[in-house]
Structures are given as structure tokens and as C-alpha cells.
Design a protein around this motif. Structure first.
Motif, PDB file in Angstrom:
ATOM      1  N   ALA A   1       5.886 -10.180   8.052  1.00  0.00           N
ATOM      2  CA  ALA A   1       5.648 -11.548   7.582  1.00  0.00           C
ATOM      3  C   ALA A   1       5.369 -11.616   6.093  1.00  0.00           C
ATOM      4  O   ALA A   1       5.719 -12.608   5.433  1.00  0.00           O
ATOM      5  N   ASP A   2       4.748 -10.591   5.524  1.00  0.00           N
ATOM      6  CA  ASP A   2       4.439 -10.626   4.093  1.00  0.00           C
ATOM      7  C   ASP A   2       5.696 -10.608   3.236  1.00  0.00           C
ATOM      8  O   ASP A   2       5.709 -11.146   2.129  1.00  0.00           O
ATOM      9  N   ILE A   3       6.774  -9.990   3.751  1.00  0.00           N
ATOM     10  CA  ILE A   3       8.051 -10.042   3.023  1.00  0.00           C
ATOM     11  C   ILE A   3       8.590 -11.466   3.057  1.00  0.00           C
ATOM     12  O   ILE A   3       9.114 -11.975   2.060  1.00  0.00           O
ATOM     13  N   GLY A   4       8.446 -12.125   4.202  1.00  0.00           N
ATOM     14  CA  GLY A   4       8.866 -13.522   4.291  1.00  0.00           C
ATOM     15  C   GLY A   4       8.083 -14.420   3.353  1.00  0.00           C
ATOM     16  O   GLY A   4       8.639 -15.364   2.778  1.00  0.00           O
ATOM     17  N   LEU A   5       6.813 -14.132   3.145  1.00  0.00           N
ATOM     18  CA  LEU A   5       6.018 -14.928   2.208  1.00  0.00           C
ATOM     19  C   LEU A   5       6.489 -14.729   0.774  1.00  0.00           C
ATOM     20  O   LEU A   5       6.463 -15.672  -0.029  1.00  0.00           O
ATOM     21  N   ILE A   6       6.933 -13.541   0.445  1.00  0.00           N
ATOM     22  CA  ILE A   6       7.519 -13.328  -0.888  1.00  0.00           C
ATOM     23  C   ILE A   6       8.829 -14.089  -1.005  1.00  0.00           C
ATOM     24  O   ILE A   6       9.105 -14.731  -2.030  1.00  0.00           O
ATOM     25  N   ASP A   7       9.647 -14.040   0.035  1.00  0.00           N
ATOM     26  CA  ASP A   7      10.907 -14.780   0.039  1.00  0.00           C
ATOM     27  C   ASP A   7      10.666 -16.270  -0.201  1.00  0.00           C
ATOM     28  O   ASP A   7      11.423 -16.940  -0.910  1.00  0.00           O
ATOM     29  N   ASP A   8       9.574 -16.784   0.348  1.00  0.00           N
ATOM     30  CA  ASP A   8       9.254 -18.214   0.233  1.00  0.00           C
ATOM     31  C   ASP A   8       8.317 -18.531  -0.934  1.00  0.00           C
ATOM     32  O   ASP A   8       7.925 -19.690  -1.120  1.00  0.00           O
ATOM     33  N   PHE A   9       7.917 -17.511  -1.684  1.00  0.00           N
ATOM     34  CA  PHE A   9       6.972 -17.671  -2.800  1.00  0.00           C
ATOM     35  C   PHE A   9       5.663 -18.322  -2.360  1.00  0.00           C
ATOM     36  O   PHE A   9       5.109 -19.184  -3.023  1.00  0.00           O
TER      37      PHE A   9
ATOM     38  N   ILE B   1       2.736 -16.447  -2.033  1.00  0.00           N
ATOM     39  CA  ILE B   1       2.301 -15.070  -2.282  1.00  0.00           C
ATOM     40  C   ILE B   1       0.830 -15.037  -2.671  1.00  0.00           C
ATOM     41  O   ILE B   1       0.421 -15.713  -3.625  1.00  0.00           O
ATOM     42  N   TYR B   2       0.080 -14.210  -1.967  1.00  0.00           N
ATOM     43  CA  TYR B   2      -1.348 -14.047  -2.231  1.00  0.00           C
ATOM     44  C   TYR B   2      -1.617 -12.609  -2.687  1.00  0.00           C
ATOM     45  O   TYR B   2      -0.832 -11.699  -2.399  1.00  0.00           O
ATOM     46  N   PRO B   3      -2.729 -12.381  -3.369  1.00  0.00           N
ATOM     47  CA  PRO B   3      -3.020 -11.021  -3.855  1.00  0.00           C
ATOM     48  C   PRO B   3      -3.141  -9.983  -2.743  1.00  0.00           C
ATOM     49  O   PRO B   3      -2.963  -8.788  -3.005  1.00  0.00           O
ATOM     50  N   SER B   4      -3.419 -10.409  -1.530  1.00  0.00           N
ATOM     51  CA  SER B   4      -3.542  -9.472  -0.415  1.00  0.00           C
ATOM     52  C   SER B   4      -2.199  -9.160   0.248  1.00  0.00           C
ATOM     53  O   SER B   4      -2.153  -8.407   1.234  1.00  0.00           O
ATOM     54  N   ASN B   5      -1.104  -9.696  -0.247  1.00  0.00           N
ATOM     55  CA  ASN B   5       0.225  -9.473   0.322  1.00  0.00           C
ATOM     56  C   ASN B   5       0.522  -7.974   0.391  1.00  0.00           C
ATOM     57  O   ASN B   5       0.293  -7.234  -0.573  1.00  0.00           O
ATOM     58  N   GLY B   6       1.074  -7.521   1.510  1.00  0.00           N
ATOM     59  CA  GLY B   6       1.309  -6.098   1.726  1.00  0.00           C
ATOM     60  C   GLY B   6       2.185  -5.428   0.682  1.00  0.00           C
ATOM     61  O   GLY B   6       1.789  -4.415   0.083  1.00  0.00           O
ATOM     62  N   PRO B   7       3.418  -5.913   0.433  1.00  0.00           N
ATOM     63  CA  PRO B   7       4.233  -5.293  -0.609  1.00  0.00           C
ATOM     64  C   PRO B   7       3.614  -5.383  -2.011  1.00  0.00           C
ATOM     65  O   PRO B   7       3.777  -4.463  -2.821  1.00  0.00           O
ATOM     66  N   VAL B   8       2.903  -6.464  -2.299  1.00  0.00           N
ATOM     67  CA  VAL B   8       2.220  -6.577  -3.593  1.00  0.00           C
ATOM     68  C   VAL B   8       1.199  -5.452  -3.738  1.00  0.00           C
ATOM     69  O   VAL B   8       1.074  -4.836  -4.804  1.00  0.00           O
ATOM     70  N   GLU B   9       0.476  -5.163  -2.662  1.00  0.00           N
ATOM     71  CA  GLU B   9      -0.503  -4.077  -2.672  1.00  0.00           C
ATOM     72  C   GLU B   9       0.179  -2.706  -2.766  1.00  0.00           C
ATOM     73  O   GLU B   9      -0.206  -1.862  -3.580  1.00  0.00           O
ATOM     74  N   SER B  10       1.161  -2.469  -1.918  1.00  0.00           N
ATOM     75  CA  SER B  10       1.718  -1.115  -1.819  1.00  0.00           C
ATOM     76  C   SER B  10       2.507  -0.725  -3.057  1.00  0.00           C
ATOM     77  O   SER B  10       2.456   0.427  -3.503  1.00  0.00           O
ATOM     78  N   GLN B  11       3.245  -1.680  -3.646  1.00  0.00           N
ATOM     79  CA  GLN B  11       4.040  -1.331  -4.826  1.00  0.00           C
ATOM     80  C   GLN B  11       3.133  -0.960  -5.993  1.00  0.00           C
ATOM     81  O   GLN B  11       3.406   0.000  -6.727  1.00  0.00           O
ATOM     82  N   TRP B  12       2.070  -1.691  -6.170  1.00  0.00           N
ATOM     83  CA  TRP B  12       1.082  -1.377  -7.211  1.00  0.00           C
ATOM     84  C   TRP B  12       0.537   0.033  -7.004  1.00  0.00           C
ATOM     85  O   TRP B  12       0.491   0.841  -7.941  1.00  0.00           O
ATOM     86  N   GLY B  13       0.149   0.336  -5.770  1.00  0.00           N
ATOM     87  CA  GLY B  13      -0.426   1.641  -5.475  1.00  0.00           C
ATOM     88  C   GLY B  13       0.545   2.778  -5.707  1.00  0.00           C
ATOM     89  O   GLY B  13       0.175   3.824  -6.273  1.00  0.00           O
ATOM     90  N   GLU B  14       1.798   2.594  -5.299  1.00  0.00           N
ATOM     91  CA  GLU B  14       2.791   3.650  -5.498  1.00  0.00           C
ATOM     92  C   GLU B  14       3.055   3.913  -6.976  1.00  0.00           C
ATOM     93  O   GLU B  14       3.125   5.066  -7.419  1.00  0.00           O
ATOM     94  N   MET B  15       3.211   2.851  -7.753  1.00  0.00           N
ATOM     95  CA  MET B  15       3.534   3.027  -9.166  1.00  0.00           C
ATOM     96  C   MET B  15       2.361   3.640  -9.930  1.00  0.00           C
ATOM     97  O   MET B  15       2.553   4.526 -10.775  1.00  0.00           O
ATOM     98  N   TYR B  16       1.150   3.218  -9.634  1.00  0.00           N
ATOM     99  CA  TYR B  16       0.007   3.815 -10.327  1.00  0.00           C
ATOM    100  C   TYR B  16      -0.272   5.243  -9.851  1.00  0.00           C
ATOM    101  O   TYR B  16      -0.793   6.064 -10.619  1.00  0.00           O
ATOM    102  N   GLU B  17       0.091   5.549  -8.604  1.00  0.00           N
ATOM    103  CA  GLU B  17       0.004   6.944  -8.166  1.00  0.00           C
ATOM    104  C   GLU B  17       0.950   7.809  -8.999  1.00  0.00           C
ATOM    105  O   GLU B  17       0.599   8.918  -9.416  1.00  0.00           O
TER     106      GLU B  17
END
Length: 512
Positions: A86-94, A96-112
Motif C-alpha cells: 500500500a505504501d507504494i500506492g500512496l507514492i503513486d497517488d502522492f 506520502i507521509y514520512p513513515s512511508n515504507g519506501p521513503v524509510e528504506s531508500q534513505w536507510g540503504e543509501m546512508y548505509e
């Protein structure tokens, strides 16, 4: 095969020993090292740089670059079952909240990835080892750190800038402006990487970052900053290296037989059938469910499909059917594509492998690399920069190289139903390009050529996770028009994605 195995497996093993790869914690632990105890030998330095590549891979589901690059754009919809991811669908629809799953995971991967690069840059110079290997590793680390920052700054905008290892109590850091990230991190890292990286590799090192990759990423950075002269000059330097050329058939960029080809400037490596896992999960994420055990996400839109040119006789740009599965056309396994497989009626083909290579039972263990920078992309960057400089006549040949390769797939791909011509009675036949297909662009009006370059980027690079970032850098008016079917999108509010809630909770120096 050995090259990819060495590059990715050793990275996973290092992540195990240093506790940095939670996806592999079910594997037997091979040893424990503190950072200080680990960085002692050349072999350990090589393991460390290998591990710095892993956040780029699609071996885990945490790298969601496709969500930001495609689903957020006008080229693809979420796809999949309603309610699934569902969080991908929320991005598709804009929505978007700071707790969104892809928003969280992409940040974590890049900073790792940045953390790993910072450790290498701080600790590898003190290791007694081959100076050549040491310089190369430092060049790779600078290239990777620049790439991670490039993704971060284009997804999230102003972000905290970390250029050296810090203790936990030193991580209360506010955001730096986008321009600062480019000027203090991305540009200098790439300039230094260019000095230290080789032009090519052999054997097990093929697939590492090269001088060409660093030069190309620097050209892309300059383009995004609208430093047109630097972008044009630096893109030309990629060509001058002499290692790159367009493949004769467009689809060869996306098949197993042509991995790390002359058109590949930089690719994220994947290999099937390994323990720990190093395969490409996109092969399952984007596949149909029927007979293939897929999830049918990242579904191309009607607008994207309609962007491809047709001749007056109805012959379509061959890149369409190399890129998209559509009704009545062959899918990757040879069967006729059924539009019921996707909520949009289409699926993307570029990241798919036939079942003869990856069976349905191991569908998520794909063997294709993700080509992050293609030579065709470099040509279009240079064309765009030259056109913005008012040098449109110089831009035309670069744009037309890309179009020429696309139409001449008819000459080089025997599976295309190309018209045939020959001398009657001679017994010889010659494949021909359909009349009027993808003619050279001749208009040197800056405005018209700009539109032609934008169009060419969309059809040449579609479903390769670049489109949203192009829309944003081309400005408010262009982006608002392109995303007019997404009523919640406004450029001012959605130019960048929100900094994740987890970072907001731990870093109290952030400003909003």
C-alpha cells in the motif's frame, strides 16, 4: 560468472562479519571484527569495497529506486493487487507521509552505502598494501559515495552531509542545501575518482566502477545542476575514453548474453543461484502472476505506450515491444501477452528473464544486472547540454545516433517482421527499415529540439527508473503538465520526498 560471484558474495560475507546486512543473518556467522581490527590487510580492504556496492543491488526489497523513478512518474502505475504494498500506492497517488515504507528504506540503504564508503576512505589509506589497488579502492569508494549522495539529493532534496565516520553522539546534523551536496560531496568525489580509477577491468574485477563511470556520473551531476558547458564537455570525455558504443539491437541491453557490454557504463551486478543470495528480485516484482509467480508491479501507463512513434503505415518504434508487454505481442516466454495480467494492460519487459533462464520456482533470483548508466544516456545528456548552450546543430548528431540504432534494430534483429526487398530473380533478400520509421531529427530550433530530446529520453530510457527525476529537473511547468493525471501532485510540495520519520525521531538538528 566468477566476477559477479566474487564481487557480490564477498560483499555479503563482509556484511555478515561486521553485522551490516540483516537480510543475511540466517547464514552461519563467519567471524566478528571491530572496524579497527578489520581494516588491516589488502584482502580486507577489497572485502570492504565489495560491501560498499551492496546497497545498490536489488537482491533485497529495500532498494526501491523503481518506485521513485517510475511509479511516481507518468510512465508507470503501482500495479500489483489492490492493497498489496500500500505504501507504494500512496507514492503513486502522492499521499506520502514520512513513515512511508519506501521513503524509510531508500534513505536507510543509501546512508548505509555512505557509511561504508566513509569507513573505507578513513581507514584504507593506513593499510600497508599495493598502492595501485589502494588508489583504485579509494576511487571506487568516492564514486559510490557520490552515487549514493546523487540518489539521496534527488529523492529527498536538502539532507545531512557526512563525509567522515562519526560516533552516534556526533550525528545531530542539520540538512545541507542541494547545491552544497553537489559542490562538497558529489563533484569533488567524482573528480578524485576519475584520477584513480582504471578505464577497464579484466577477470574477476569486471563490473567495478571505472574512470568512464565516474566521468559519466560527473556529467550527469553537471546536467542536473544546469552547468551546461561542464556537462557537455564531461559527456564528451566519456566518448573520448573509447570503450563505449551502442549495441546493434536495443533489446540486447536487457538480456543475459550481453551483460557488461560496450553500452554499459555502470551496472549493478547480480548473479542467480548463490548463497548468500545475490539475485535480482525485480525479475519477480515486475512479472505476471499467471504461470510465472510474479507480482506485476511497476505497470507501464497508456500515456507511456502512446509516446512511441508510429509510421503512417502504423509501424511502431521497435523499442515499444522491447520495453512493454502488450496485447497480442510476444511476452518474454514466447506466449502472447494477456492484458488481464496487469491493471493497466501492460507490463515492463526490460528487467524480465524467460523461464528457461529463471524458472517460476526461483523467480525472484534473477540474473540480470541493473544498468544504471548506459552510453545512450550519455549521448542524450550531451545533446541536451549542447542544445541548452544554443549549439543545437552539434546536438543533432548525438540525438540521431540513438534514433538510428533504434530503427536499425530492424536490420539486426531477425525476430522483427521487417519488410524485405531484393532484386527479383536474384535469390537474395535484404532486411530493410520500414519507410518513415524514426527519421533523423533535422529541426535546429532550440525549443523544438528540446522537446525532441525530452521525448527521446522517455522512449529510450523508459522503465529504467529515470523518468521522475527528469521531470523534476525540467521544472515546475513541465512536471505539473506531465503529472496532471495525479491530482494530489503539486511541484512545490512534492519536488522532494519527506525525510523519513525514523530520521526525524533520532536527529533533532533537522529543520522543517
Amino acid at each position: 560468472m566468477k566476477r559477479i560471484y566474487v564481487l557480490l558474495l564477498s560483499a555479503c560475507l563482509l556484511a555478515l562479519t561486521m553485522g551490516g546486512c540483516k537480510n543475511y543473518l540466517d547464514e552461519q556467522l563467519l567471524g566478528n571484527y571491530s572496524d579497527g581490527a578489520f581494516y588491516q590487510t589488502q584482502a580486507q580492504a577489497i572485502l570492504a569495497i565489495n560491501a560498499a556496492y551492496t546497497p545498490l543491488t536489488f537482491s533485497s526489497d529495500r532498494n526501491r529506486l523503481w518506485v521513485f523513478g517510475d511509479v511516481a512518474s507518468d510512465d508507470a502505475a503501482k500495479g500489483g493487487d489492490p492493497g498489496d504494498q500500500a505504501d507504494i500506492g500512496l507514492i503513486d497517488d502522492f499521499q506520502i507521509y514520512p513513515s512511508n515504507g519506501p521513503v524509510e528504506s531508500q534513505w536507510g540503504e543509501m546512508y548505509e552505502g555512505i557509511y561504508r564508503c566513509n569507513q573505507i576512505l578513513a581507514r584504507v589509506p593506513a593499510i600497508n598494501m599495493s598502492a595501485t589497488v589502494q588508489n583504485r579502492i579509494l576511487g571506487e569508494a568516492r564514486f559510490l559515495r557520490a552515487l549514493y549522495y546523487f540518489y539521496l539529493v534527488n529523492i529527498y532534496g536538502p539532507i545531512p552531509l557526512l563525509l567522515e565516520p562519526k560516533n552516534a553522539d556526533q550525528l545531530q546534523i542539520t540538512q545541507s542545501p542541494v547545491a552544497t551536496i553537489y559542490e562538497q560531496a558529489i563533484e569533488p568525489d567524482l573528480q578524485e575518482a576519475i584520477k584513480n580509477l582504471p578505464s577497464a577491468y579484466t577477470g574477476s574485477d569486471v563490473g567495478r566502477a571505472t574512470k568512464g563511470a565516474a566521468t559519466a556520473l560527473l556529467a550527469k551531476a553537471y546536467l542536473y545542476e544546469k552547468k551546461w558547458q561542464l556537462a557537455a564537455t564531461t559527456a564528451a570525455q566519456v566518448q573520448a575514453i573509447g570503450n563505449y558504443s551502442l549495441l546493434p539491437v536495443f533489446s540486447q541491453n536487457f538480456d543475459q548474453a550481453h551483460k557488461n557490454s560496450t553500452e554499459t557504463v555502470f551496472a549493478v551486478q547480480h548473479l542467480t543461484g548463490q548463497v548468500p543470495f545475490t539475485g535480482n528480485r525485480l525479475n519477480q516484482w515486475f512479472a505476471p502472476r499467471a504461470n510465472e509467480n510474479g507480482y506485476f508491479f511497476n505497470a507501464p501507463t497508456v500515456g507511456f505506450v502512446n509516446e512511441f512513434e508510429k509510421t503512417s503505415a502504423g509501424v511502431v518504434d521497435p523499442r515499444l515491444d522491447y520495453t512493454v508487454g502488450r496485447s497480442g505481442k510476444n511476452w518474454v516466454n514466447g506466449q502472447s501477452f494477456d492484458p488481464a495480467w496487469s491493471p493497466t494492460g501492460y507490463l515492463t519487459k526490460k528487467h524480465e528473464q524467460p523461464l528457461s533462464e529463471i524458472p517460476a520456482s526461483t523467480k525472484g533470483d534473477g540474473n540480470l544486472n541493473y544498468v544504471a548508466i548506459r552510453y545512450a544516456d550519455v549521448l542524450l545528456w550531451q545533446a541536451e547540454a549542447l542544445n541548452e548552450l544554443g549549439r543545437s546543430a552539434e546536438a543533432l548528431p548525438l540525438l540521431n545516433q540513438v534514433r538510428k540504432r533504434a530503427r536499425e534494430s530492424y536490420l539486426n534483429d531477425p525476430t522483427l517482421s521487417a519488410p524485405i526487398s531484393g532484386t527479383p530473380g536474384s535469390g537474395t533478400v535484404v532486411a530493410t527499415v520500414p519507410a518513415g520509421l524514426l527519421p533523423d531529427v533535422t529541426n535546429t530550433s532550440q525549443s523544438s529540439l528540446r522537446d525532441a530530446i525530452y521525448h527521446e529520453r522517455r522512449v529510450e530510457l523508459g522503465q529504467e527508473f529515470h523518468r521522475f527525476f527528469d521531470l523534476m529537473r525540467w521544472g515546475k511547468d513541465y512536471a505539473q503538465n506531465a503529472l496532471r493525471d495525479k491530482p494530489s501532485f503539486t511541484y512545490d510540495a512534492n519536488r522532494y520526498f519527506p525525510i523519513p520519520q525514523s530520521e526525524r525521531d533520532t536527529n533533532k538538528a533537522l529543520k522543517f
